[in-house]
Design a protein around this motif. Sequence first.
Motif, PDB file in Angstrom:
ATOM      1  N   CYS A   1       0.846  -1.189   0.000  1.00  0.00           N
ATOM      2  CA  CYS A   1       0.000   0.000   0.000  1.00  0.00           C
ATOM      3  C   CYS A   1       0.880   1.237   0.000  1.00  0.00           C
ATOM      4  CB  CYS A   1      -0.973   0.005   1.177  1.00  0.00           C
ATOM      5  SG  CYS A   1      -0.208   0.127   2.781  1.00  0.00           S
TER       6      CYS A   1
ATOM      7  N   ASP B   1      -7.647   0.319  -5.213  1.00  0.00           N
ATOM      8  CA  ASP B   1      -7.303  -1.030  -4.776  1.00  0.00           C
ATOM      9  C   ASP B   1      -7.222  -1.912  -6.021  1.00  0.00           C
ATOM     10  OD1 ASP B   1      -7.392  -0.359  -2.085  1.00  0.00           O
ATOM     11  OD2 ASP B   1      -9.503  -0.919  -1.860  1.00  0.00           O
TER      12      ASP B   1
ATOM     13  N   LEU C   1     -11.653  -6.529   3.392  1.00  0.00           N
ATOM     14  CA  LEU C   1     -10.781  -5.343   3.374  1.00  0.00           C
ATOM     15  C   LEU C   1     -11.272  -4.300   4.384  1.00  0.00           C
ATOM     16  CD1 LEU C   1      -9.928  -4.789  -0.421  1.00  0.00           C
ATOM     17  CD2 LEU C   1      -8.758  -6.178   1.273  1.00  0.00           C
TER      18      LEU C   1
ATOM     19  N   ARG D   1      -9.019  -2.872   7.465  1.00  0.00           N
ATOM     20  CA  ARG D   1      -8.736  -1.423   7.542  1.00  0.00           C
ATOM     21  C   ARG D   1      -9.234  -0.844   8.865  1.00  0.00           C
ATOM     22  NH1 ARG D   1      -9.560  -0.713   1.283  1.00  0.00           N
ATOM     23  NH2 ARG D   1      -7.445  -0.075   0.728  1.00  0.00           N
TER      24      ARG D   1
ATOM     25  N   ARG E   1      -6.735  -1.662  11.515  1.00  0.00           N
ATOM     26  CA  ARG E   1      -5.545  -0.807  11.375  1.00  0.00           C
ATOM     27  C   ARG E   1      -5.867   0.625  11.851  1.00  0.00           C
ATOM     28  NH1 ARG E   1       0.072  -0.221  10.932  1.00  0.00           N
ATOM     29  NH2 ARG E   1       0.323   1.939  10.374  1.00  0.00           N
ATOM     30  N   ALA E   2      -7.029   1.126  11.479  1.00  0.00           N
ATOM     31  CA  ALA E   2      -7.412   2.492  11.867  1.00  0.00           C
ATOM     32  C   ALA E   2      -7.458   2.618  13.393  1.00  0.00           C
ATOM     33  CB  ALA E   2      -8.767   2.847  11.255  1.00  0.00           C
TER      34      ALA E   2
ATOM     35  N   SER F   1      -4.214   2.685   6.783  1.00  0.00           N
ATOM     36  CA  SER F   1      -5.636   2.354   6.594  1.00  0.00           C
ATOM     37  C   SER F   1      -6.292   3.252   5.543  1.00  0.00           C
ATOM     38  CB  SER F   1      -6.392   2.469   7.918  1.00  0.00           C
ATOM     39  OG  SER F   1      -6.400   3.810   8.346  1.00  0.00           O
ATOM     40  N   THR F   2      -5.670   4.390   5.256  1.00  0.00           N
ATOM     41  CA  THR F   2      -6.274   5.311   4.278  1.00  0.00           C
ATOM     42  C   THR F   2      -5.688   5.100   2.873  1.00  0.00           C
ATOM     43  OG1 THR F   2      -4.607   7.021   4.672  1.00  0.00           O
ATOM     44  CG2 THR F   2      -6.572   7.063   6.078  1.00  0.00           C
TER      45      THR F   2
ATOM     46  N   LYS G   1      -4.569   3.063  -0.639  1.00  0.00           N
ATOM     47  CA  LYS G   1      -5.105   1.993  -1.487  1.00  0.00           C
ATOM     48  C   LYS G   1      -4.129   0.802  -1.469  1.00  0.00           C
ATOM     49  CE  LYS G   1      -8.675   4.318  -2.755  1.00  0.00           C
ATOM     50  NZ  LYS G   1      -9.954   4.006  -2.085  1.00  0.00           N
TER      51      LYS G   1
ATOM     52  N   TYR H   1      -0.309  -4.484   7.955  1.00  0.00           N
ATOM     53  CA  TYR H   1      -0.869  -3.518   8.913  1.00  0.00           C
ATOM     54  C   TYR H   1      -0.327  -3.716  10.345  1.00  0.00           C
ATOM     55  CZ  TYR H   1      -4.492  -2.085   5.514  1.00  0.00           C
ATOM     56  OH  TYR H   1      -5.184  -1.593   4.428  1.00  0.00           O
TER      57      TYR H   1
END
Length: 352
Positions: free
Chosen positions: A53, A60, A80, A84, A87-88, A101-102, A104, A137
């Motif tokens: 990423c 993506d 996905l 994400r 991860r966020a 997380s932001t 692609k 991540y």
Amino acid sequence: MTQIYQASCTAPVNIATLKYWGKRDTKLNLPTNSSISVTLSQDDLRTLTTASCSSSFEQDTLYLNGEPHPIDTPRTLACLADLRALRAELESKDDKLPKLSTFKLRIVSENNFPTAAGLASSAAGFAALISAIAKLYELPQNSSELSMIARKGSGSACRSLFGGYVAWEMGELEDGSDSKAVEVAPVDHWPEMQALICVVCDVKKDVSSTSGMQLTVATSDLFQERIKNVVPKRFIEMKKSIIDKDFAKFAELTIKDSNSFHACCLDSYPPIFYMNDTSKKIIKLVNLLNEAAGKIIAAYTFDAGPNAVIYYLKENENKVLGLFNKVFGHLEGWEKAESLKSKFEILEKFPI
Ligand code: DP6
């Protein structure tokens, strides 16, 4: 230059010995019964996935065996989104973490076996996808926790998060937070176990597992009996046979469960047939082998297709492979003359 973050993971194919067949919730992919599988060796049948990423990626993207694939199926999108979100959560607790997380994602996935061979490629595929992104991540979740994300991709994929002998506990909660894979025993618990994969037909199946199992749930009375009175007891017994390394018991339960699953397919309306005449010949051969040995030395199991997986212990390898080679070796002439559909070939013999 913007930085590219990258991680790779492999996940092996697993073959169920107690079958998952039926969903109680199609969105969360929650099963109607618990299941058990044996994960094949990483060296043999596996998917290798690299996830990267970067803030410079515009969308993506997914490549499967060198071909671009759109990422638009609800199942992949759900996986996905879950990864994400995890991860966020980490990023919200630590300002110094890059905001992966932001970004692609670029996902590149390769199987080391022919995808067309009718083997459970979606299980290894989703398991490798989830593992690679979780590594990218740096997620702290363990394999069981990640298995709940893989489950949303494809039910059987949750079991490929572990090696060796694996149970998928169906769980009871409506949100699916207890429907996860757990280890029954690691691979080195029973190193004598072998799996022979017989590719009877490498043409794509005509009824997918997803639609086949929904037809069974909706129409088969036998299926109701299976999930209520057969599988719960078998789940406990099979786990015990693995822990005790009781091959005869493990093999009997594996054979019976394959039969029960295919009987439910036949009891669906309209009926579903996954096995063909060559599959039935393999069943006869295993029965003959066990009769001749005076005990159960080989177990067959068939998934949603005609290909067989034969489990046996290393000490019986000559007997099992000898008979298979003899019978199907002789038939090679006319088998070849028939269509590819009835062709039988031993793809390879795999240690577990
Ligand atoms: C016969 O996991 O492919 O192989 O959850 O709809 O993706 P979805 O189904 P899938 O079904 C596998 C069915 C089976 C039995 C098993 O692996 O347990």
